[in-house]
Design an enzyme around this catalytic site. Structure first.
Site, PDB file in Angstrom:
ATOM      1  CB  SER A  28      18.112  61.026  21.472  1.00  0.00           C
ATOM      2  OG  SER A  28      18.622  61.844  20.454  1.00  0.00           O
ATOM      3  CG  ASP A  62      19.743  58.379  18.809  1.00  0.00           C
ATOM      4  OD1 ASP A  62      20.192  59.538  18.742  1.00  0.00           O
ATOM      5  OD2 ASP A  62      18.580  58.086  18.458  1.00  0.00           O
ATOM      6  CG  ASP A  89      22.068  62.524  18.620  1.00  0.00           C
ATOM      7  OD1 ASP A  89      22.656  61.936  17.691  1.00  0.00           O
ATOM      8  OD2 ASP A  89      20.829  62.509  18.735  1.00  0.00           O
ATOM      9  CG  ASP A 130      18.675  60.525  15.839  1.00  0.00           C
ATOM     10  OD1 ASP A 130      19.412  61.273  16.519  1.00  0.00           O
ATOM     11  OD2 ASP A 130      17.469  60.348  16.104  1.00  0.00           O
TER      12      ASP A 130
END
Length: 447
Positions: free
Chosen positions: A104, A245, A243, A247
């Site tokens: 992340s 990833d 960010d 999400d």
């Protein structure tokens, strides 16, 4: 024994803590636990594996695929794609499980492994515990011959499937909006600009050239000065920052002011209430959300249900109670109708859709909420497990609460992924919040 799974999967420095042998064993154990009820003599269970662009993802994806295939699971690797993309594709392909390899917002040397069950749902603690237990009892051998799993190295339609899903979720025409998107040199680098352009927006993409080593490097949602600068430079209507990833999503207005996750939730909650889409007129947020969010939602006739920190706990409450919107101050926003996890690109599309629907700027929409001064200090500690019960910490919290009364609050909690303890103080006055937070942080650091 320390639990392997943290608040969001298994994380650690790649090739030091999170090694290839560990990933292979973890993949094998997860395959046994997550597919044991879907075994058939006619076909193997299937797994989807995606990753962010960091260099160690290639190694870990290969190890995980080997582990799962050794337990008779066919593996479809979908390449670099956001975490919510893996969750969606797990359901869309009808797979029995999904795996996302990402740390992340963490620095490039770290990495992580997140599992999804059938339908693209995050695992409850009890299932993660089963996987950990299975790692201790794995046999050396597995199925042979036709029973060995296949590894398919490429899914050419994976991104297109996910993009079509996003377009179905938010069908508004965003023509006339100019947006800068910071892709954090991460999983959003290709797909976020495509998604926003497909909806009609004029898109300026920055930090969208991942090279395996530059993910989250002075960019993305943990380094907001980049998007602030770019919005002003390009005269954009707003900026969206993801960010590693993708999400999560944070925003900035046309003047470069940050719009955090609490403000984003306030904007979306008001819009959904107006459109009769906010079930039970309730928003789900974590204990870290700003007191200003609670006050603003009360004025709008919207209730707030609080959970512990972690989007998985927000999601659990959403699913259990049937609510339709939840999220975190950090920018994880979950809309259960369209996703089983936080989706930063969906959040960005939803924000711009609300701007078009109302004809208002994002600054005007965000003004529904006044952010109260909040200070958060991350304190490095030797052992975060001993902080809660330390007498000096208990005494320090009591003193802080006595001073703040009903005008603020104190929250101390351990990081789920690092040896850090987070000290958060809200107060009516910024200086008071800073002073009390600093005093508590010093107490924690001395334990």
């Amino acid at each position: 024994m320390t639990r392997l799974f943290g608040t969001d999967g298994v994380r650690g420095k790649a090739n030091e803590v999170l090694t290839a042998p560990l990933a292979m064993r973890l993949g094998a154990a997860a395959a046994e636990v997550l597919t044991r009820e879907n075994r058939s003599s006619k076909r193997n269970p299937t797994a989807i594996v995606g990753r962010d662009p960091r260099v160690s993802g290639e190694m870990l994806a290969a190890a995980l695929a080997a582990g799962m295939a050794s337990r008779g699971v066919d593996v479809l690797r979908v390449g670099v794609i956001p975490t919510p993309g893996v969750a969606f594709l797990t359901d869309d392909y009808g797979a029995n499980m999904g795996v996302m390899i990402s740390a992340s917002h963490n620095p490039m040397p770290d990495n992580g492994i997140k599992f999804f069950s059938a339908g693209g749902r995050k695992l409850p603690d009890s299932v993660e515990d089963e996987i950990e237990a299975a790692m201790q009892t794995l046999s050396e051998g597995g199925p042979t011959g036709h029973g060995v799993g296949r590894v398919i190295e490429e899914a050419p339609d994976a991104q297109d499937r996910y993009l079509a899903h996003l377009r179905e979720a938010v069908s508004a025409d965003l023509k006339g909006l100019k947006v800068v998107v910071d892709c954090a040199n991460g999983a959003a680098s290709e797909i976020a600009p495509r998604a926003y352009r497909a909806a009609g927006a004029e898109v300026i993409a920055i930090h969208n050239r991942p090279n395996a080593f530059n993910i989250n490097d002075h960019c993305g949602s943990t380094f907001m000065s980049e998007i602030q600068r770019a919005v002003l430079e390009h005269g954009a209507d707003l900026g969206l920052s993801h960010d590693g990833d993708a999400d999560r999503c944070l925003a900035v207005d046309a003047k470069g002011n940050i719009i955090d996750g609490d403000q984003i939730m306030a904007i979306l909650a008001v819009g959904m209430k107006e459109n009769n889409d906010l079930r039970q007129n309730t928003l789900v947020a974590t204990v870290m959300s700003n007191l200003g969010l609670k006050l603003a939602m009360a004025e709008q006739g919207i209730k707030i249900v609080e959970t512990q920190v972690g989007d998985r706990y927000v999601l659990e409450e959403l699913n259990t109670s049937g609510f339709s919107l939840g999220g975190e101050q950090s920018g994880h926003v979950i809309i259960p109708e369209w996703g089983t996890t936080g989706d930063g690109i969906l959040t960005g599309l939803s924000l711009m859709s609300r701007m078009k629907e109302t004809g208002k700027s994002i600054a005007e929409l965000a003004s529904v909420m006044t952010v109260l001064p909040q200070v958060l200090i991350n304190v490095p500690v030797a052992d975060k497990r001993v902080i809660d019960d330390a007498p000096e910490v208990i005494s320090g919290i009591a003193d802080a609460n006595a001073e703040l009364g009903k005008t603020g609050r104190v929250l101390l909690r351990p990081s789920g992924t690092e040896e850090l303890y987070r000290v958060m103080v809200e107060a009516a006055d910024q200086e008071q919040a800073r002073r009390i937070a600093g005093k508590l942080a010093a107490v924690v650091a001395a334990v």
